[in-house]
Design a protein around this motif. Sequence first.
Motif, PDB file in Angstrom:
ATOM      1  N   THR A 286      21.357  -8.076  36.243  1.00  0.00           N
ATOM      2  CA  THR A 286      21.223  -9.019  37.358  1.00  0.00           C
ATOM      3  C   THR A 286      22.319 -10.067  37.210  1.00  0.00           C
ATOM      4  O   THR A 286      22.324 -10.832  36.244  1.00  0.00           O
ATOM      5  N   ASN A 287      23.251 -10.091  38.139  1.00  0.00           N
ATOM      6  CA  ASN A 287      24.437 -10.939  37.996  1.00  0.00           C
ATOM      7  C   ASN A 287      24.110 -12.402  37.745  1.00  0.00           C
ATOM      8  O   ASN A 287      24.746 -13.068  36.939  1.00  0.00           O
ATOM      9  N   GLU A 288      23.114 -12.930  38.444  1.00  0.00           N
ATOM     10  CA  GLU A 288      22.810 -14.354  38.337  1.00  0.00           C
ATOM     11  C   GLU A 288      22.010 -14.705  37.090  1.00  0.00           C
ATOM     12  O   GLU A 288      21.918 -15.872  36.728  1.00  0.00           O
ATOM     13  N   CYS A 289      21.420 -13.715  36.442  1.00  0.00           N
ATOM     14  CA  CYS A 289      20.514 -13.992  35.323  1.00  0.00           C
ATOM     15  C   CYS A 289      21.286 -14.429  34.081  1.00  0.00           C
ATOM     16  O   CYS A 289      22.133 -13.697  33.569  1.00  0.00           O
ATOM     17  N   SER A 290      20.969 -15.620  33.602  1.00  0.00           N
ATOM     18  CA  SER A 290      21.565 -16.103  32.356  1.00  0.00           C
ATOM     19  C   SER A 290      20.500 -16.387  31.302  1.00  0.00           C
ATOM     20  O   SER A 290      20.822 -16.607  30.139  1.00  0.00           O
TER      21      SER A 290
ATOM     22  N   MET B 211      13.088 -14.334  35.018  1.00  0.00           N
ATOM     23  CA  MET B 211      14.537 -14.488  34.981  1.00  0.00           C
ATOM     24  C   MET B 211      14.978 -15.765  35.688  1.00  0.00           C
ATOM     25  O   MET B 211      14.468 -16.110  36.755  1.00  0.00           O
ATOM     26  N   PHE B 212      15.952 -16.440  35.070  1.00  0.00           N
ATOM     27  CA  PHE B 212      16.459 -17.712  35.589  1.00  0.00           C
ATOM     28  C   PHE B 212      17.985 -17.720  35.587  1.00  0.00           C
ATOM     29  O   PHE B 212      18.620 -17.018  34.806  1.00  0.00           O
ATOM     30  N   ASP B 213      18.533 -18.546  36.466  1.00  0.00           N
ATOM     31  CA  ASP B 213      19.969 -18.819  36.475  1.00  0.00           C
ATOM     32  C   ASP B 213      20.168 -20.227  35.927  1.00  0.00           C
ATOM     33  O   ASP B 213      19.834 -21.208  36.578  1.00  0.00           O
ATOM     34  N   CYS B 214      20.691 -20.317  34.704  1.00  0.00           N
ATOM     35  CA  CYS B 214      20.909 -21.608  34.034  1.00  0.00           C
ATOM     36  C   CYS B 214      22.368 -21.724  33.611  1.00  0.00           C
ATOM     37  O   CYS B 214      22.668 -22.114  32.486  1.00  0.00           O
ATOM     38  N   ARG B 215      23.280 -21.373  34.476  1.00  0.00           N
ATOM     39  CA  ARG B 215      24.676 -21.258  34.064  1.00  0.00           C
ATOM     40  C   ARG B 215      25.357 -22.592  33.797  1.00  0.00           C
ATOM     41  O   ARG B 215      26.288 -22.670  33.007  1.00  0.00           O
ATOM     42  N   GLN B 216      24.910 -23.637  34.456  1.00  0.00           N
ATOM     43  CA  GLN B 216      25.535 -24.935  34.223  1.00  0.00           C
ATOM     44  C   GLN B 216      24.908 -25.607  33.003  1.00  0.00           C
ATOM     45  O   GLN B 216      23.694 -25.534  32.802  1.00  0.00           O
ATOM     46  N   PRO B 217      25.709 -26.279  32.173  1.00  0.00           N
ATOM     47  CA  PRO B 217      25.178 -26.939  30.971  1.00  0.00           C
ATOM     48  C   PRO B 217      24.096 -27.958  31.310  1.00  0.00           C
ATOM     49  O   PRO B 217      24.197 -28.680  32.296  1.00  0.00           O
TER      50      PRO B 217
END
Length: 212
Positions: A79-83, A97-103
Amino acid sequence: MKNLIFLTITYQLVVAIWPITTFTYNNIDNSINNNCGKNFQFKPNRIILTQKSISAGAKFLKKLKVSSFKECYFMCCNTNECSTAIFESKATQSCFMFDCRQPGQCFYSSHSNYDTIILEESNVGLNQHCDSNNLCDEVKTICSDGICICQSGWIAKKGSCVQSVCKSPELQFQCDDSSTCVAIYDKCNGIVECPDGSDELFCPSSMLHFYM
């Protein structure tokens, strides 16, 4: 006496089994990272603080029914957005699943029955190549056409982004004194316009020859 013997046997079993469990997770970690093409960190007994993370800008993507931690790992990888993915090892065996790409977007806490994987991403600086796995390392920068540039209202100065004092940053050059702006075409025209002379610094030699 019987209780003591039982506790001793139980302790010996736990000690014997624990290295096997750890080794199994390490194998999963290494094999999936190799197949996934991304670098994840495995964090056992950890859960995400959902409300606090979402308030900080994290995005909840989806909840999936999975059969194992490994399946949760693969689902996040694909999943591309999943970090970040959290595997609930209780009876429901769910994958969040979550998108937490920014610090600073996601927060975690210790919790049994939950295991977490976190994507390790490379952050890049101003004017460097960026993509979904190599994020711009400053909140003042954005990835535009594969290059980290300053966001609107910010300008590049000495390798970082500073807030512009110019009325039209796209059409003006901000002097290094951070208070004076001159027309962009006055930059490197052979005539000092800035009080500190910064408009004639670091000019290409071809332009200097043109005005001489």
